[in-house]
Scaffold this motif. Sequence first.
Motif, PDB file in Angstrom:
ATOM      1  N   ALA A 175      28.473  49.691  27.562  1.00 33.40           N
ATOM      2  CA  ALA A 175      28.409  48.291  27.993  1.00 33.40           C
ATOM      3  C   ALA A 175      27.171  48.032  28.856  1.00 33.40           C
ATOM      4  O   ALA A 175      26.552  48.948  29.399  1.00 33.40           O
ATOM      5  N   ARG A 176      26.844  46.749  28.969  1.00 31.11           N
ATOM      6  CA  ARG A 176      25.779  46.325  29.880  1.00 31.11           C
ATOM      7  C   ARG A 176      26.404  46.199  31.265  1.00 31.11           C
ATOM      8  O   ARG A 176      27.135  45.244  31.544  1.00 31.11           O
ATOM      9  N   LEU A 177      26.092  47.137  32.123  1.00 31.07           N
ATOM     10  CA  LEU A 177      26.816  47.265  33.386  1.00 31.07           C
ATOM     11  C   LEU A 177      26.409  46.251  34.440  1.00 31.07           C
ATOM     12  O   LEU A 177      27.023  46.182  35.500  1.00 31.07           O
ATOM     13  N   GLU A 178      25.360  45.454  34.161  1.00 31.81           N
ATOM     14  CA  GLU A 178      25.002  44.404  35.111  1.00 31.81           C
ATOM     15  C   GLU A 178      25.805  43.129  34.865  1.00 31.81           C
ATOM     16  O   GLU A 178      25.750  42.181  35.659  1.00 31.81           O
ATOM     17  N   ASN A 179      26.559  43.100  33.767  1.00 26.33           N
ATOM     18  CA  ASN A 179      27.355  41.927  33.419  1.00 26.33           C
ATOM     19  C   ASN A 179      28.507  41.775  34.401  1.00 26.33           C
ATOM     20  O   ASN A 179      29.298  42.706  34.609  1.00 26.33           O
ATOM     21  N   ILE A 180      28.630  40.613  35.015  1.00 30.01           N
ATOM     22  CA  ILE A 180      29.616  40.405  36.071  1.00 30.01           C
ATOM     23  C   ILE A 180      31.047  40.551  35.557  1.00 30.01           C
ATOM     24  O   ILE A 180      31.933  41.048  36.266  1.00 30.01           O
ATOM     25  N   TYR A 181      31.288  40.163  34.313  1.00 30.04           N
ATOM     26  CA  TYR A 181      32.637  40.281  33.761  1.00 30.04           C
ATOM     27  C   TYR A 181      33.029  41.754  33.577  1.00 30.04           C
ATOM     28  O   TYR A 181      34.167  42.141  33.848  1.00 30.04           O
ATOM     29  N   VAL A 182      32.083  42.566  33.125  1.00 33.01           N
ATOM     30  CA  VAL A 182      32.333  44.000  32.962  1.00 33.01           C
ATOM     31  C   VAL A 182      32.575  44.653  34.318  1.00 33.01           C
ATOM     32  O   VAL A 182      33.493  45.465  34.486  1.00 33.01           O
ATOM     33  N   ILE A 183      31.754  44.292  35.305  1.00 35.90           N
ATOM     34  CA  ILE A 183      31.923  44.826  36.663  1.00 35.90           C
ATOM     35  C   ILE A 183      33.312  44.486  37.198  1.00 35.90           C
ATOM     36  O   ILE A 183      34.004  45.340  37.774  1.00 35.90           O
ATOM     37  N   LEU A 184      33.723  43.255  36.985  1.00 37.14           N
ATOM     38  CA  LEU A 184      35.022  42.805  37.487  1.00 37.14           C
ATOM     39  C   LEU A 184      36.166  43.578  36.838  1.00 37.14           C
ATOM     40  O   LEU A 184      37.158  43.934  37.509  1.00 37.14           O
ATOM     41  N   LEU A 185      36.040  43.875  35.557  1.00 39.47           N
ATOM     42  CA  LEU A 185      37.091  44.627  34.868  1.00 39.47           C
ATOM     43  C   LEU A 185      37.114  46.091  35.306  1.00 39.47           C
ATOM     44  O   LEU A 185      38.192  46.700  35.387  1.00 39.47           O
ATOM     45  N   ILE A 186      35.960  46.654  35.581  1.00 40.54           N
ATOM     46  CA  ILE A 186      35.915  48.028  36.102  1.00 40.54           C
ATOM     47  C   ILE A 186      36.591  48.086  37.472  1.00 40.54           C
ATOM     48  O   ILE A 186      37.391  48.988  37.749  1.00 40.54           O
ATOM     49  N   VAL A 187      36.278  47.115  38.331  1.00 42.57           N
ATOM     50  CA  VAL A 187      36.908  47.042  39.653  1.00 42.57           C
ATOM     51  C   VAL A 187      38.423  46.883  39.505  1.00 42.57           C
ATOM     52  O   VAL A 187      39.203  47.542  40.209  1.00 42.57           O
ATOM     53  N   THR A 188      38.852  46.030  38.584  1.00 42.88           N
ATOM     54  CA  THR A 188      40.282  45.812  38.346  1.00 42.88           C
ATOM     55  C   THR A 188      40.972  47.103  37.934  1.00 42.88           C
ATOM     56  O   THR A 188      42.060  47.433  38.426  1.00 42.88           O
ATOM     57  N   THR A 189      40.356  47.836  37.022  1.00 45.84           N
ATOM     58  CA  THR A 189      40.940  49.092  36.528  1.00 45.84           C
ATOM     59  C   THR A 189      41.110  50.099  37.657  1.00 45.84           C
ATOM     60  O   THR A 189      42.175  50.708  37.801  1.00 45.84           O
ATOM     61  N   ILE A 190      40.067  50.270  38.456  1.00 47.30           N
ATOM     62  CA  ILE A 190      40.129  51.234  39.556  1.00 47.30           C
ATOM     63  C   ILE A 190      41.108  50.772  40.630  1.00 47.30           C
ATOM     64  O   ILE A 190      41.899  51.565  41.169  1.00 47.30           O
ATOM     65  N   TRP A 191      41.082  49.471  40.927  1.00 45.07           N
ATOM     66  CA  TRP A 191      41.941  48.909  41.979  1.00 45.07           C
ATOM     67  C   TRP A 191      43.423  49.067  41.636  1.00 45.07           C
ATOM     68  O   TRP A 191      44.198  49.635  42.403  1.00 45.07           O
ATOM     69  N   MET A 192      43.809  48.577  40.455  1.00 44.98           N
ATOM     70  CA  MET A 192      45.212  48.634  40.057  1.00 44.98           C
ATOM     71  C   MET A 192      45.638  50.066  39.732  1.00 44.98           C
ATOM     72  O   MET A 192      46.782  50.455  39.973  1.00 44.98           O
ATOM     73  N   GLY A 193      44.712  50.850  39.178  1.00 45.76           N
ATOM     74  CA  GLY A 193      45.003  52.252  38.898  1.00 45.76           C
ATOM     75  C   GLY A 193      45.307  53.022  40.168  1.00 45.76           C
ATOM     76  O   GLY A 193      46.200  53.882  40.203  1.00 45.76           O
ATOM     77  N   THR A 194      44.573  52.703  41.235  1.00 49.30           N
ATOM     78  CA  THR A 194      44.800  53.363  42.523  1.00 49.30           C
ATOM     79  C   THR A 194      46.164  52.997  43.096  1.00 49.30           C
ATOM     80  O   THR A 194      46.899  53.866  43.594  1.00 49.30           O
ATOM     81  N   ILE A 195      46.526  51.711  43.024  1.00 50.53           N
ATOM     82  CA  ILE A 195      47.844  51.276  43.513  1.00 50.53           C
ATOM     83  C   ILE A 195      48.956  51.981  42.736  1.00 50.53           C
ATOM     84  O   ILE A 195      49.918  52.503  43.314  1.00 50.53           O
ATOM     85  N   GLY A 196      48.824  52.009  41.420  1.00 54.48           N
ATOM     86  CA  GLY A 196      49.833  52.666  40.587  1.00 54.48           C
ATOM     87  C   GLY A 196      49.895  54.164  40.838  1.00 54.48           C
ATOM     88  O   GLY A 196      50.986  54.757  40.867  1.00 54.48           O
ATOM     89  N   PHE A 197      48.730  54.784  41.032  1.00 52.11           N
ATOM     90  CA  PHE A 197      48.683  56.228  41.288  1.00 52.11           C
ATOM     91  C   PHE A 197      49.382  56.563  42.605  1.00 52.11           C
ATOM     92  O   PHE A 197      50.144  57.529  42.689  1.00 52.11           O
ATOM     93  N   ILE A 198      49.120  55.768  43.637  1.00 49.75           N
ATOM     94  CA  ILE A 198      49.770  55.988  44.937  1.00 49.75           C
ATOM     95  C   ILE A 198      51.285  55.868  44.795  1.00 49.75           C
ATOM     96  O   ILE A 198      52.044  56.673  45.345  1.00 49.75           O
ATOM     97  N   ASP A 199      51.723  54.868  44.038  1.00 49.57           N
ATOM     98  CA  ASP A 199      53.155  54.664  43.813  1.00 49.57           C
ATOM     99  C   ASP A 199      53.768  55.884  43.129  1.00 49.57           C
ATOM    100  O   ASP A 199      54.812  56.403  43.564  1.00 49.57           O
ATOM    101  N   ASP A 200      53.123  56.366  42.054  1.00 48.81           N
ATOM    102  CA  ASP A 200      53.630  57.530  41.330  1.00 48.81           C
ATOM    103  C   ASP A 200      53.571  58.790  42.191  1.00 48.81           C
ATOM    104  O   ASP A 200      54.473  59.637  42.143  1.00 48.81           O
TER     105      ASP A 200
END
Length: 413
Positions: free
Chosen positions: A93-118
């Motif tokens: 992907a083109r990593l300067e694209n704001i939509y791609v950046i936002l989805l990467i942040v979302t994945t890491i953010w929610m993944g971290t919350i779920g990982f802590i829960d598990d």
Amino acid sequence: MLYYLFEYLEQQFQFPGATLFGFLTFRAAMAIILSLLISTIFGKRIIRFLQRQQVGETIRDLGLEGQAEKAGTPTMGGIIIILATLIPVLLLARLENIYVILLIVTTIWMGTIGFIDDYIKKFKNDKEGLKGRFKVLGQVGLGIIVGVTLYFHEDVTIKEKLPIEQQKVLLAENPDLPATKLFETEEKSTKTTIPFVKGNEFDYSSLITWINPELEKYAWIIFILVSIFIITAVSNGANLTDGIDGLAAGSSAIIVLTLGIFAWVSGNIIFSEYLNIMYIPHVEEITIYIAAFVGALVGFLWYNAYPAEVFMGDTGSLTIGGIIAVIAIAVRKEWLIPVLCGIFLAENLSVVMQVSYFKYTRKKYGEGRRIFKMSPLHHHYQKSGYHESKIVTRFWIIGILLAIISIVTLKIR
């Protein structure tokens, strides 16, 4: 990274085949193939690692058929989905694209919350996991990040078609006028899409400007609140749907693939003009992310289909819901979620209805009564004697039907 490498090779050396990486469709195809390979080949190694760490599911006795056999099945398998999504995205992907950046942040953010829960459930011997208020706080935090970014970032814009009369004048003067000339200039906007409605657009600012037009400058507050609500609702819906083998992953793959179609046509000015829909510059790049995500979900199903060799856990389900919500908001199709994510909605509503009715009847009659044999909804059908593979397949069929209805909204207003 490969995108930038081959772009450099093309510009400097006219490297044979390097131009392929400039095509969105080629990179999307590569993303889905790579994510499938990662999730299926390396997924087995991750499952073995989880088994060695004794990250097995603790099963509560709910009286469901086949429940005992699931005890000890590795959980936290959402790690497979996350890795199989992020690696192709970082490469293609083109990593300067704001939509791609936002989805990467979302994945890491929610993944971290779920990982802590598990992690709390498995290693701290706390069946409740992360406290509900902290989960909600995390979802609200992501909603604020998404809302603020999409409202204020300079690259988040839309292009609307010129008024019909003006289009007719321009086409009369030049019948061969390209479709790009039939749109207005890019502008910041709080407009979104409302399905099945003529004109099919709604401006969030209108919720407060009817009081006073000067209140338009506060429309960002409305937009952020909507983002928080949608992210919280969809991520919780995905979390509740993850109850039997293959249900959440398969249903989510159908939803995400449909959103990929919306992202592709909304980010292509030719298709936007033909379909008479809102053109969203730069949003087409998330097609790469969506392709990788679909490949990761389908690859995960290789091991999660009945009988499951691994469960995604909250690491996966919360991440899936968060990503779906952010994509829908980005392509301005968030009000299509009740239709497209109808499975998630039904699961959510079944729990709300069951709990509310039980409390009401207990207060009124002194004894709690139930609407369903068990909630969420898929457990009701299990209690009714349906095998879980049949339930999953039928839910998928319903999901496909809802996806088709959602796609049809591109032309039906």
